[in-house]
Design a protein around this motif. Structure first.
Motif, mmCIF file in Angstrom:
data_model
loop_
_atom_site.group_PDB
_atom_site.id
_atom_site.type_symbol
_atom_site.label_atom_id
_atom_site.label_comp_id
_atom_site.label_asym_id
_atom_site.label_seq_id
_atom_site.Cartn_x
_atom_site.Cartn_y
_atom_site.Cartn_z
ATOM 1 N N THR A 1 0.812 -1.222 0.000
ATOM 2 C CA THR A 1 0.000 0.000 0.000
ATOM 3 C C THR A 1 0.843 1.268 0.000
ATOM 4 O O THR A 1 0.335 2.315 -0.376
ATOM 5 C CB THR A 1 -0.961 0.056 1.207
ATOM 6 N N THR A 2 2.089 1.204 0.423
ATOM 7 C CA THR A 2 2.847 2.453 0.410
ATOM 8 C C THR A 2 3.847 2.542 -0.734
ATOM 9 O O THR A 2 4.322 3.626 -1.033
ATOM 10 C CB THR A 2 3.606 2.686 1.734
ATOM 11 N N TYR A 3 4.181 1.432 -1.353
ATOM 12 C CA TYR A 3 5.151 1.512 -2.439
ATOM 13 C C TYR A 3 4.616 0.983 -3.769
ATOM 14 O O TYR A 3 5.028 1.414 -4.819
ATOM 15 C CB TYR A 3 6.407 0.696 -2.109
ATOM 16 N N GLN B 1 1.365 0.409 -5.192
ATOM 17 C CA GLN B 1 -0.085 0.476 -5.378
ATOM 18 C C GLN B 1 -0.501 -0.158 -6.689
ATOM 19 O O GLN B 1 -1.617 -0.633 -6.837
ATOM 20 C CB GLN B 1 -0.558 1.924 -5.356
ATOM 21 N N GLU B 2 0.405 -0.169 -7.664
ATOM 22 C CA GLU B 2 0.040 -0.714 -8.973
ATOM 23 C C GLU B 2 -0.169 -2.224 -8.909
ATOM 24 O O GLU B 2 -0.728 -2.799 -9.833
ATOM 25 C CB GLU B 2 1.102 -0.350 -10.013
ATOM 26 N N LEU B 3 0.265 -2.855 -7.816
ATOM 27 C CA LEU B 3 0.071 -4.304 -7.709
ATOM 28 C C LEU B 3 -1.347 -4.661 -7.269
ATOM 29 O O LEU B 3 -1.772 -5.798 -7.396
ATOM 30 C CB LEU B 3 1.047 -4.891 -6.688
ATOM 31 N N LEU B 4 -2.054 -3.674 -6.725
ATOM 32 C CA LEU B 4 -3.397 -3.971 -6.220
ATOM 33 C C LEU B 4 -4.400 -3.964 -7.363
ATOM 34 O O LEU B 4 -4.283 -3.165 -8.289
ATOM 35 C CB LEU B 4 -3.808 -2.906 -5.211
ATOM 36 N N THR C 1 -7.625 -2.758 -9.155
ATOM 37 C CA THR C 1 -8.097 -1.372 -9.099
ATOM 38 C C THR C 1 -9.195 -1.163 -8.060
ATOM 39 O O THR C 1 -9.146 -0.218 -7.277
ATOM 40 C CB THR C 1 -8.615 -0.970 -10.489
ATOM 41 N N ILE C 2 -10.147 -2.091 -8.044
ATOM 42 C CA ILE C 2 -11.272 -1.902 -7.123
ATOM 43 C C ILE C 2 -10.799 -1.988 -5.680
ATOM 44 O O ILE C 2 -11.238 -1.233 -4.809
ATOM 45 C CB ILE C 2 -12.363 -2.968 -7.396
ATOM 46 N N LEU D 1 -7.895 -1.156 -4.655
ATOM 47 C CA LEU D 1 -7.182 0.096 -4.390
ATOM 48 C C LEU D 1 -8.161 1.196 -3.995
ATOM 49 O O LEU D 1 -7.932 1.929 -3.037
ATOM 50 C CB LEU D 1 -6.375 0.515 -5.616
#
Lengths: 402, 500
Positions: free
Chosen positions: B320-322, B324-327, B329-330, B332
């Motif tokens: 979550t802090t570095y 975010q693109e791995l999450l 979209t929804i 996130l």
């Protein structure tokens, strides 16, 4: 000895700081998630619009109450895309995060001027993934599209994304285009890039904050037609049938529905699936090239509104032939139309020539010019698989009952 | 052993009874639990002999001893061949009915027997004392183990009494090859310790190493088996335990059959086992009491839980802090909306919740049982719900911490759970400052560290690293019992055939 064992460990520890240090740490509430990006060209500058998500308004249990819009669309001008994005910081409260970009919209006039320049930035920027869809706004500026409310998903760009993905799977007349596919298509000789078009239906003037509370939205965003590109420049639109033909030839239809005219009055509907295409280029020299498109598909009969004896094998054959003829007609009309109006090879037959007859290909200077004289033959073979859970048409059953 | 004498006096028991008694009183500081019963023993053909029985109150029951001596006095007229024996020998041979009698001649031994609960018979005019086994054991009965409980399996657990514990083992393994080597450790506490192993199966290297390490211990007191564990463990500052413990006789018996060595310590229900390996920490006794398919599944879940317990918060922080693109979209959007208005960075948030949980956990262990209810109400409602509603912590973080906490208590070996708790904080810090990149480097360091550890010469990660083919049947999963024909090769180096 001991130092030699400890030193690599120490060095890699020190390396951690510049390689992965806290400097690029970013909390979720310190960034703005960009869902949609619109690119318009105005004069020699770019006019960009970003649709950023307001997370508090998106959450299922919002403690702030839905007083604010779920997304905010901000616009800014700049000489280049990064310049415009840089200038955008005076409008955005937080840093823009592009990794979850769903849609990139180009204005039609921008597309007609050429996309090479904006595409460079999109493909170069490391933070962006390349799974977003690209569309062209029909007769509009991209920013208009990103200013529309969506009625179902609170995030319009996300709504557009799922809308396109669904209709791409279930309806032959739309096609999704991602960045990689687009780049390949624009840069490959013998291929043409295409993008689904998007237009605002209804009265966009009503697209105010009330819109998302209406049961029947007075305005909506609709995918329609396909923008055809010569290289990176948009040259024209394909209509619904044209898009279908494009998708048939590109083997990119999973499942679609169509209708056939009956021998008497009325229509019958069929579901088409298992659709596959194969392109064969025949010919010995540049002069006698011929394109043969082989389409095989299966169909289920989903609706019969006419008087046909469904228990007769000849009827099934009739259905097969009707679909064959209809699909052939759609593809051939599109071939003829595009040859006449757009004067380019929208189907990418050129690439097949390159692959199947490389020697001939290298003697061709301008494929698009050559293509105009190349005949395209379409061969369709349909097999009827299922006729549904009833046998005779309902019209026939009721007539007999009386 | 000169610690028991005062002023450089000789340790020997002197002939004068009064002197001996006085010395006893003096050296024990007149402790009131030392009981001295003086009596006259009537002997055939002789005058009465003055004697004293010294015993510990509560540890021994000298009633039978006193009675047999007095009974003898009454029937002393009977003719016997008393002339052939000295008085102590005569008493040993003909009078004292208790099962064990030792003859001691110095105070060092005398004290050993006295404090072990034996009754001491001092006789006027004799320089030896008789120590009679009059031990009376006042201890907790055998109960169901509290810490390592099972659904199916034996319900008995060790108690604080060494001899009972040994007897429980003996009842499970009725073989002369079950050997128990006695040791006395602790200069002051004189604690009895037994090294228990199966002769012929045990690895001699491990046994020798254990003996050497035990002999090195020079400590004033052993109050719990951890005193020994810490003195013999391989690496003092390793987070991972290299000595395992159990309060279940069935577990110890199984470990002995695998060729391990157990150390029983008087005064604690927890027995130690060496060598202790990483894979062993995930094996519950119940694995062998339920059918193998189920056991294997549960064992894998335990390993998953370990990974969850160690990495969940750090992974959450890193992503979550570095990254975010791995999450998705929804997800996130969801997480981002929860984080709106949360004043702390994710790491601080996680730290607050983890520390709060650790405090709660510690409180629930330490507090008096009767007020347990209030802690759980405060813990769940106030900390969990209110902090989320107040917007200080995200609900997602509460979920992460809860998963971590629950997963942590799945470990059958409590001490590996503690290890997971500690490295969790290290990984959280790494994740907060270096993201996933640091996290993976940290994992590599962790694995290297685990592979470098040894427990009594056996690689800690075996049979995974080094890989031992035949031991895989009982490592990540458990094969049905008929397939387990060999003992673990990493432990039992000789005599590995278990069944034919």
């Amino acid at each position: 000895m001991r130092l030699r064992r400890v030193l690599p460990v120490m060095l890699s520890m020190i390396l951690l700081v510049p390689l992965a240090g806290c400097w690029d740490r970013q909390e979720l509430n310190e960034m703005s998630i960009v869902a949609g990006l619109g690119i318009d060209r105005v004069g020699d500058a770019y006019h960009i619009s970003v649709q950023i998500v307001n997370p508090a308004e998106v959450s299922p249990k919002s403690s702030y109450g839905s007083k604010l819009a779920p997304v905010v669309t901000l616009e800014q001008d700049g000489k280049t895309l990064p310049d415009a994005l840089g200038r955008l910081t005076v409008l955005t409260p937080r840093r823009l995060q592009f990794s979850h970009l769903r849609m990139v919209v180009f204005g039609e006039s921008t597309a007609r001027e050429g996309l090479r320049k904006p595409l460079d930035y999109l493909s170069r920027y490391a933070e962006m993934r390349n799974d977003f869809f690209l569309v062209v706004a029909k007769n509009r500026r991209a920013s208009d599209i990103l200013k529309m409310y969506s009625s179902m998903d609170p995030i319009p760009a996300n709504n557009l994304f799922t809308k396109l993905r669904n209709s791409d799977e279930q309806w032959a007349a739309t096609s999704k285009m991602t960045l990689n596919e687009l780049l390949i298509a624009t840069e490959t000789e013998g291929m043409s890039a295409f993008m689904t078009g998007i237009e605002i239906v209804g009265d966009p003037g009503n697209a105010n904050e009330k819109n998302h509370q209406e049961i029947s939205p007075s305005s909506n965003l609709e995918y329609s037609g396909t923008a055809i590109f010569k290289r990176d420049r948009m040259v024209g639109w394909l209509d619904e049938n044209g898009t279908k033909a494009l998708n048939y030839v590109h083997d990119s239809i999973k499942w679609t529905v169509g209708y056939l005219g009956c021998p008497d009055k009325g229509r019958a509907s069929v579901e088409l699936f298992n659709i596959h295409s194969k392109i064969k280029i025949r010919g010995k020299s540049k002069g006698d090239l011929a394109v043969h498109v082989y389409l095989t598909m299966e169909q289920d009969i989903s609706d019969v509104e006419c008087d046909l004896d469904m228990m007769n094998e000849a009827t099934m054959k009739w259905f097969d032939r009707q679909t064959d003829a209809k699909v052939r007609r759609i593809v051939q009309n599109t071939v003829a139309n595009t040859k006449k109006n757009l004067r380019i090879d929208v189907f990418g037959f050129g690439q097949q020539v390159h692959r199947q007859h490389p020697k001939i290909w290298h003697r061709i200077k301008d494929w698009n010019a050559t293509y105009l004289d190349v005949p395209v033959h379409v061969h369709v073979r349909t097999n009827t698989r299922r006729i549904g859970t009833t046998q005779q048409p309902v019209t026939r059953q009721t007539e007999k009952g009386e | 052993m000169s610690g028991t004498t005062v002023n450089g006096e000789s340790d020997a028991i002197v002939a004068r009874l009064e002197d001996n008694v006085n010395r006893l009183k003096r050296e024990s500081g007149g402790s009131s639990d030392i009981k001295i019963r003086e009596l006259q023993i009537g002997l055939p053909g002789k005058k009465q002999v003055h004697a004293a029985i010294v015993s510990m109150e509560g540890l021994s029951d000298t009633h039978d001893l006193v009675r047999s001596l007095l009974e003898y006095g009454k029937t002393a007229a009977r003719e016997t061949a008393d002339g052939e024996f000295s008085l102590p020998d005569y008493l040993m041979q003909f009078v004292i009915a208790d099962s064990n009698v030792w003859k001691v001649s110095d105070f060092v031994e005398l004290y050993d027997h006295l404090f072990a609960g034996n009754g001491i018979l001092l006789l006027e005019g004799e320089t030896v004392a008789l120590c009679v086994s009059t031990q009376k054991i006042n201890a907790r009965q055998v109960e169901e183990p509290n810490v390592q409980s099972v659904v199916r399996g034996p319900r008995e657990g060790f108690t604080e009494v060494l001899s009972w514990n040994m007897s429980m083992l003996r009842r499970k393994i009725r073989d002369r090859r079950l050997w128990a080597e006695p040791r006395k450790i602790g200069r002051v506490t004189q604690t009895n310790v037994l090294i228990v192993y199966l002769d012929g199966i045990v690895s001699m290297e491990v046994l020798e190493e254990l003996r050497r390490r035990l002999d090195k211990i020079d400590i004033d007191g052993i109050l719990e088996s951890n005193y020994i564990e810490e003195s013999i463990q391989d690496s003092q500052f390793s987070i991972f335990p290299t000595v395992s413990n159990s309060e279940r006789p069935d577990v110890i018996a199984a470990q002995l059959l695998e060729g391990r060595v157990a150390i029983l310590v008087d005064g604690t229900p927890f027995a130690l086992v060496v060598p202790a390996l990483f894979a062993q920490m995930f094996q519950s006794p119940e694995d062998y009491y339920q059918r193998s398919m189920f056991s294997s599944l549960i064992r894998m879940i335990r390993m998953l839980s370990f990974i969850l317990a160690v990495f969940t918060p750090s992974l959450y922080i890193a992503v979550t802090t570095y990254h975010q693109e791995l999450l998705p979209t929804i997800l996130l959007y969801n997480l981002a909306s929860q984080r709106e208005g949360v004043p702390f960075p994710a790491f601080v948030e996680a730290l607050i919740m983890e520390v709060t949980f650790e405090i709660l956990r510690e409180a629930s262990v330490r507090m008096p049982r009767t007020i347990g209810q209030s802690i759980s109400i405060v813990g769940t409602l106030v900390i969990g719900q209110a902090s989320v509603e107040a917007g200080l912590v995200t609900a997602a973080m509460v979920i992460v911490v809860s998963i971590t906490a629950i997963a942590n208590f799945v470990m059958p070996a409590f001490n590996i759970g503690i290890a997971a708790r500690m490295i969790r904080f290290v990984f959280m810090m790494i994740a907060a400052s270096f993201g996933l990149f640091g996290l993976f480097l940290g994992m590599i360091v962790l694995v290297l560290r685990l592979c470098a550890l040894r427990s009594f010469g056996v690689p800690y990660m075996s049979p995974l690293a080094p890989f031992i083919q035949s031991d895989q049947k009982d490592t990540l999963w458990r094969m049905p019992i008929p397939f387990m024909k060999k003992r673990p090769e990493n432990v039992a180096k000789r005599n590995v055939i278990r069944q034919k």
